[in-house]
Design a protein around this motif. Structure first.
Motif, PDB file in Angstrom:
ATOM      1  N   PRO A 117       0.003  -4.872  -4.515  1.00  0.00           N
ATOM      2  CA  PRO A 117      -1.091  -4.451  -3.834  1.00  0.00           C
ATOM      3  C   PRO A 117      -1.125  -4.621  -2.172  1.00  0.00           C
ATOM      4  O   PRO A 117      -2.049  -4.051  -1.541  1.00  0.00           O
ATOM      5  CB  PRO A 117      -2.459  -5.324  -4.127  1.00  0.00           C
ATOM      6  N   SER A 118      -0.118  -5.304  -1.748  1.00  0.00           N
ATOM      7  CA  SER A 118       0.091  -5.528  -0.466  1.00  0.00           C
ATOM      8  C   SER A 118       1.313  -4.552   0.091  1.00  0.00           C
ATOM      9  O   SER A 118       1.078  -3.916   0.985  1.00  0.00           O
ATOM     10  CB  SER A 118       0.421  -6.890  -0.257  1.00  0.00           C
ATOM     11  N   CYS A 119       2.382  -4.500  -0.714  1.00  0.00           N
ATOM     12  CA  CYS A 119       3.757  -4.056  -0.146  1.00  0.00           C
ATOM     13  C   CYS A 119       4.047  -2.402  -1.016  1.00  0.00           C
ATOM     14  O   CYS A 119       4.608  -1.802  -0.515  1.00  0.00           O
ATOM     15  CB  CYS A 119       4.744  -5.020  -0.550  1.00  0.00           C
ATOM     16  N   GLY A 120       3.191  -2.110  -1.976  1.00  0.00           N
ATOM     17  CA  GLY A 120       3.452  -0.954  -2.744  1.00  0.00           C
ATOM     18  C   GLY A 120       3.316   0.202  -1.971  1.00  0.00           C
ATOM     19  O   GLY A 120       2.270   0.161  -1.095  1.00  0.00           O
ATOM     20  N   VAL A 121       4.096   1.378  -1.751  1.00  0.00           N
ATOM     21  CA  VAL A 121       4.093   2.381  -0.765  1.00  0.00           C
ATOM     22  C   VAL A 121       3.092   3.504  -1.742  1.00  0.00           C
ATOM     23  O   VAL A 121       2.444   4.138  -0.997  1.00  0.00           O
ATOM     24  CB  VAL A 121       5.288   3.114  -0.605  1.00  0.00           C
ATOM     25  N   GLU A 122       3.171   3.676  -2.995  1.00  0.00           N
ATOM     26  CA  GLU A 122       2.653   4.507  -3.723  1.00  0.00           C
ATOM     27  C   GLU A 122       2.474   4.123  -5.258  1.00  0.00           C
ATOM     28  O   GLU A 122       3.087   3.095  -5.607  1.00  0.00           O
ATOM     29  CB  GLU A 122       3.289   5.922  -3.686  1.00  0.00           C
ATOM     30  N   ARG A 123       1.510   4.751  -5.833  1.00  0.00           N
ATOM     31  CA  ARG A 123       1.303   4.631  -7.435  1.00  0.00           C
ATOM     32  C   ARG A 123       0.930   3.161  -7.632  1.00  0.00           C
ATOM     33  O   ARG A 123       1.436   2.596  -8.826  1.00  0.00           O
ATOM     34  CB  ARG A 123       2.366   5.217  -8.010  1.00  0.00           C
ATOM     35  N   VAL A 124       0.106   2.523  -6.713  1.00  0.00           N
ATOM     36  CA  VAL A 124      -0.007   1.217  -6.903  1.00  0.00           C
ATOM     37  C   VAL A 124      -1.663   1.060  -7.865  1.00  0.00           C
ATOM     38  O   VAL A 124      -2.446   1.930  -7.570  1.00  0.00           O
ATOM     39  CB  VAL A 124      -0.522   0.241  -5.735  1.00  0.00           C
ATOM     40  N   ARG A 125      -1.468   0.277  -8.757  1.00  0.00           N
ATOM     41  CA  ARG A 125      -2.749   0.307  -9.568  1.00  0.00           C
ATOM     42  C   ARG A 125      -4.088  -0.348  -8.765  1.00  0.00           C
ATOM     43  O   ARG A 125      -4.065  -1.117  -8.208  1.00  0.00           O
ATOM     44  CB  ARG A 125      -2.504  -0.943 -10.703  1.00  0.00           C
TER      45      ARG A 125
END
Ligand code: SF4
Length: 325
Positions: A117-125
């Motif tokens: 939720p902090s580092c994901g670039v895309e398709r984070v839940r």
């Protein structure tokens, strides 16, 4: 890196931002890490890592309560999964400040940990009120970095497992470095023409429309204020490089390269090159095979235009990236 004709070569390591946990730092919410061997071992000799764990730097500690993205009406909040403690504002403020700091470090790329939720670039839940996740979010910190540094080659470690995406990203970080190194010095229009010419085949392999647009920009360079030219060229160049160098595009470029010396080959050599390019087109051999043969002929026949093309060696051969695409 590029051929010996590459006057933009810079031997200092590339500075690359990275989610700390990918280097093996035990900074995850559960005190663990997500060590990635390709990054920490194979790529490491060529880069200087700038590790950032936004959650630890924000002061959340390790171990800590896991956090997640939640949808509340129109807003996306970053909250503790059990306590519901809201970290949204604090993370947004931290991320904007840290992204500005990173902007001063002359980074050539960034690799983020996926799904975070902090580092994901895309398709984070993103979790809705009914407790159901939808995979269409972006980590708060990754989003701030992307917004502050829109031309920076950014990837997630998960996507780098794909050989084509890996090769493309590494090509982009080396291209970004050559570009920023060139543009940071005083340059004349003639210098820009030489830089652009050396990158023509590489750009063509990524995006033909943007390759043509860049050509038109360079052709009108004399009439443009230098600051505007610098900004527009840099932006278009990195947009072009963000296009995926697919097999079909590579075959187009290989044919293009062949056109510069095909007539000077004897029949057997011409037949051999065509066979190898066709084998590559059909997926029977990797890209390194036709590239090696073309480089051989370029050297033997002394084809000056091709000898200066970054395309023929865009990143260190030790990484063997073109053996797998
Ligand atoms: S994904 Fe990002 S926030 Fe989570 S542990 Fe790794 S560096 Fe820290």
């Amino acid at each position: 890196m590029s051929s010996s004709a590459d006057p933009w070569r810079d031997d200092a390591p590339l500075r690359i931002g990275i989610s700390s946990c990918l280097l093996g730092s035990e900074v995850r919410w559960d005190g663990g890490h997500k060590h990635d061997r390709f990054l920490s071992q194979q790529l490491a000799p060529f880069v200087e890592w700038v590790p950032v764990c936004p959650e630890v730097e924000l002061g959340l500690g390790t171990p800590r309560e896991p956090i997640r993205l939640e949808r509340h009406g129109e807003e996306i909040r970053l909250r503790g999964t059990k306590s519901g403690e809201d970290h949204t504002r604090a993370m947004q403020r931290f991320a904007a400040r840290r992204a500005r700091e990173l902007g001063k470090l002359e980074l050539s790329g960034y690799v983020f940990k996926k799904d975070s939720p902090s580092c994901g670039v895309e398709r984070v839940r993103i979790w809705n009120a009914a407790g159901m996740p939808q995979k269409n979010g972006q980590g708060v910190f990754a989003g701030a970095v992307q917004q502050a540094l829109p031309d920076l080659p950014i990837e997630e470690e998960g996507r780098l497992k794909d050989p084509l995406l890996r090769e493309n990203w590494i090509e982009r970080i080396f291209a970004h470095r050559r570009l920023t190194s060139f543009l940071s010095r005083r340059f004349g229009v003639g210098d820009l023409v030489r830089f652009h010419t050396a990158h023509k085949l590489q750009l063509l392999a990524h995006s033909e429309p943007l390759y043509r647009e860049l050509g038109r920009l360079v052709a009108s360079a004399r009439d443009m204020p230098r600051a505007e030219l610098r900004e527009r060229y840099a932006h278009l160049f990195m947009r072009a490089m963000a296009g995926k160098a697919t097999r079909r595009r590579q075959v187009n470029v290989l044919q293009h390269a062949l056109g510069h010396f095909r007539k000077r080959l004897d029949d057997a050599s011409r037949e051999e090159v065509h066979t190898v390019v066709e084998d590559y087109r059909q997926g029977h051999v990797p890209l390194i095979v036709p590239i090696t043969l073309i480089r051989h002929h370029v050297r033997v026949l002394d084809v000056e235009y091709l000898a200066g093309q970054v395309y023929l060696e865009p990143h260190p051969k030790e990484l063997m990236l073109r053996n797998h695409v």
